[in-house]
Design a protein around this motif. Structure first.
Motif, PDB file in Angstrom:
ATOM      1  N   PRO A 158      30.919  39.980  47.968  1.00  0.00           N
ATOM      2  CA  PRO A 158      31.776  39.104  47.155  1.00  0.00           C
ATOM      3  C   PRO A 158      31.081  37.769  46.913  1.00  0.00           C
ATOM      4  O   PRO A 158      30.418  37.222  47.801  1.00  0.00           O
ATOM      5  CB  PRO A 158      33.020  38.907  48.032  1.00  0.00           C
ATOM      6  N   SER A 159      31.238  37.234  45.706  1.00  0.00           N
ATOM      7  CA  SER A 159      30.645  35.938  45.393  1.00  0.00           C
ATOM      8  C   SER A 159      31.420  35.266  44.275  1.00  0.00           C
ATOM      9  O   SER A 159      31.883  35.923  43.341  1.00  0.00           O
ATOM     10  CB  SER A 159      29.182  36.099  44.975  1.00  0.00           C
ATOM     11  N   ALA A 160      31.537  33.943  44.371  1.00  0.00           N
ATOM     12  CA  ALA A 160      32.188  33.158  43.314  1.00  0.00           C
ATOM     13  C   ALA A 160      31.151  32.627  42.326  1.00  0.00           C
ATOM     14  O   ALA A 160      31.524  32.040  41.293  1.00  0.00           O
ATOM     15  CB  ALA A 160      32.960  31.991  43.924  1.00  0.00           C
ATOM     16  N   PHE A 161      29.869  32.799  42.628  1.00  0.00           N
ATOM     17  CA  PHE A 161      28.757  32.321  41.795  1.00  0.00           C
ATOM     18  C   PHE A 161      28.777  30.800  41.613  1.00  0.00           C
ATOM     19  O   PHE A 161      28.206  30.285  40.650  1.00  0.00           O
ATOM     20  CB  PHE A 161      28.764  32.988  40.406  1.00  0.00           C
ATOM     21  N   THR A 162      29.422  30.089  42.515  1.00  0.00           N
ATOM     22  CA  THR A 162      29.506  28.634  42.392  1.00  0.00           C
ATOM     23  C   THR A 162      28.391  27.927  43.150  1.00  0.00           C
ATOM     24  O   THR A 162      28.238  26.716  43.027  1.00  0.00           O
ATOM     25  CB  THR A 162      30.860  28.114  42.910  1.00  0.00           C
ATOM     26  N   HIS A 187      33.503  39.669  42.133  1.00  0.00           N
ATOM     27  CA  HIS A 187      33.933  38.317  41.771  1.00  0.00           C
ATOM     28  C   HIS A 187      35.457  38.290  41.715  1.00  0.00           C
ATOM     29  O   HIS A 187      36.076  39.104  41.039  1.00  0.00           O
ATOM     30  CB  HIS A 187      33.346  37.912  40.417  1.00  0.00           C
ATOM     31  N   ASN A 189      38.553  35.933  40.769  1.00  0.00           N
ATOM     32  CA  ASN A 189      38.936  34.684  40.115  1.00  0.00           C
ATOM     33  C   ASN A 189      40.007  34.957  39.071  1.00  0.00           C
ATOM     34  O   ASN A 189      39.985  35.985  38.402  1.00  0.00           O
ATOM     35  CB  ASN A 189      37.715  34.038  39.454  1.00  0.00           C
ATOM     36  N   LEU A 194      33.201  32.834  33.038  1.00  0.00           N
ATOM     37  CA  LEU A 194      32.429  32.061  34.000  1.00  0.00           C
ATOM     38  C   LEU A 194      31.957  30.758  33.363  1.00  0.00           C
ATOM     39  O   LEU A 194      31.722  30.690  32.159  1.00  0.00           O
ATOM     40  CB  LEU A 194      31.213  32.862  34.466  1.00  0.00           C
ATOM     41  N   GLN A 198      28.137  28.987  36.891  1.00  0.00           N
ATOM     42  CA  GLN A 198      28.337  30.333  37.437  1.00  0.00           C
ATOM     43  C   GLN A 198      27.429  31.349  36.745  1.00  0.00           C
ATOM     44  O   GLN A 198      26.847  32.210  37.404  1.00  0.00           O
ATOM     45  CB  GLN A 198      29.802  30.745  37.288  1.00  0.00           C
ATOM     46  N   LEU A 202      24.615  33.584  38.510  1.00  0.00           N
ATOM     47  CA  LEU A 202      24.669  35.036  38.363  1.00  0.00           C
ATOM     48  C   LEU A 202      23.320  35.574  37.898  1.00  0.00           C
ATOM     49  O   LEU A 202      22.825  36.588  38.414  1.00  0.00           O
ATOM     50  CB  LEU A 202      25.773  35.422  37.375  1.00  0.00           C
ATOM     51  N   TRP A 218      35.082  42.722  38.814  1.00  0.00           N
ATOM     52  CA  TRP A 218      35.906  41.535  38.608  1.00  0.00           C
ATOM     53  C   TRP A 218      37.325  41.828  39.071  1.00  0.00           C
ATOM     54  O   TRP A 218      37.892  42.861  38.723  1.00  0.00           O
ATOM     55  CB  TRP A 218      35.906  41.182  37.124  1.00  0.00           C
ATOM     56  N   LYS A 225      41.937  36.221  48.330  1.00  0.00           N
ATOM     57  CA  LYS A 225      40.648  36.904  48.282  1.00  0.00           C
ATOM     58  C   LYS A 225      40.588  37.999  49.341  1.00  0.00           C
ATOM     59  O   LYS A 225      39.965  39.044  49.138  1.00  0.00           O
ATOM     60  CB  LYS A 225      39.525  35.896  48.490  1.00  0.00           C
TER      61      LYS A 225
END
Length: 278
Positions: A158-162, A187, A189, A194, A198, A202, A218, A225
């Motif tokens: 899992p990743s929020a890419f932030t 992801h 959200n 994005l 982000q 990614l 997604w 979460k």
């Protein structure tokens, strides 16, 4: 390259399950497995009142138990490139892990953790919580009680890419290459698009993991979460969960909860927590 793997043990079946998982996970990799145990009094306030003549037999007994665990692991290993050693120390579990990290440059810490019953519930033991909070040098692999080994062909990440991806992503890459695994990037959200940051992160992730089988997923319709991850694991038969332990992250929020509470999180598969590299 030889891996140095630390397996703390309290001589329980839960700890042995974790050891077995580590042996099978790295069955075809040259490794040195360090079985560690920290001797400590439960009631430290009474320590000075206990004569040394009573302490020494307890210490010797636990040293013998530690050697027995190591020898048991030797018998289970099928790789002549596996080496084994013991680390006996005095103090806390955290003290023993820090000692091993400093002396042997540990690549991975493998521990057992007891899961609670229920579809979406877990109880993290106090030792597991302490290690998550404090161990920042090597990845930590938490293995649920009575978890039967299954090759991690499907890795969940899992990743929020932030956040900017750095060296820490190498641990996931190595695991995937070791078992020819696919990686499900998840992801979670409410937003359907994005941000520029982000998207840049990614793209960076794709470059780091180039050549591996990547699947991007997604999830937007979850209140937490934890539930999103739990359901994804169940629906997609994930074999291992990997997450990066950033400061102020989902993991940090998870382990802040009192350990006696049910944390809306499922630990039926091993959970690899990777420290953020500064």
């Amino acid at each position: 390259m030889r891996k140095h793997i630390l397996v703390p043990t309290d001589f329980s079946e839960n700890a042995w399950s974790a050891a077995l998982y580590a042996l099978k996970l790295y069955a075809n990799t040259p490794c040195t497995f360090y079985f560690s145990h920290a001797f400590t009094f439960l009631n430290t306030g009474t320590r000075t009142q206990v004569p040394q003549s009573q302490i020494d037999p307890l210490v010797e007994k636990e040293k013998e138990q530690l050697i027995e665990v190591m020898n048991r692991a030797k018998k289970e290993s099928t790789n002549s490139d596996h080496e084994f050693d013991t680390i006996f120390s005095f103090g806390s579990l955290m003290d023993s892990i820090k000692l091993a990290n400093k002396k042997y440059k540990i690549d991975l810490v493998v521990m057992g953790t007891k899961g609670a019953t229920g579809a979406k519930k877990i109880l993290l033991g106090s030792n597991a919580v302490a290690v998550i909070n404090k161990v920042r040098r090597a990845p930590l692999l938490l293995v649920p009680s009575k978890c039967k080994y299954k090759a991690p062909k499907k890795i969940l990440f899992p990743s929020a890419f932030t956040r900017f991806f750095g060296e820490e992503i190498q641990s996931i890459k190595e695991l995937a290459e070791l078992h020819n695994s696919s990686i499900d990037v998840l992801h979670i959200n409410a937003k359907e698009t994005l941000s520029d940051i982000q998207n840049a992160n990614l793209d960076m992730l794709k470059n780091y993991l180039e050549g591996l089988e990547l699947n991007f997923n997604w999830r937007t319709d979850y209140k937490t979460k934890a539930y999103a991850i739990t359901d994804f694991i169940k629906e997609n038969n994930s074999n291992i969960l990997t997450m990066i332990n950033y400061e102020h992250s989902f993991i940090e929020n998870l382990v802040k909860e009192p350990v006696i509470k049910r944390l809306g999180f499922n630990s039926k598969i091993p959970f690899m927590i990777i420290p953020r590299k500064k």
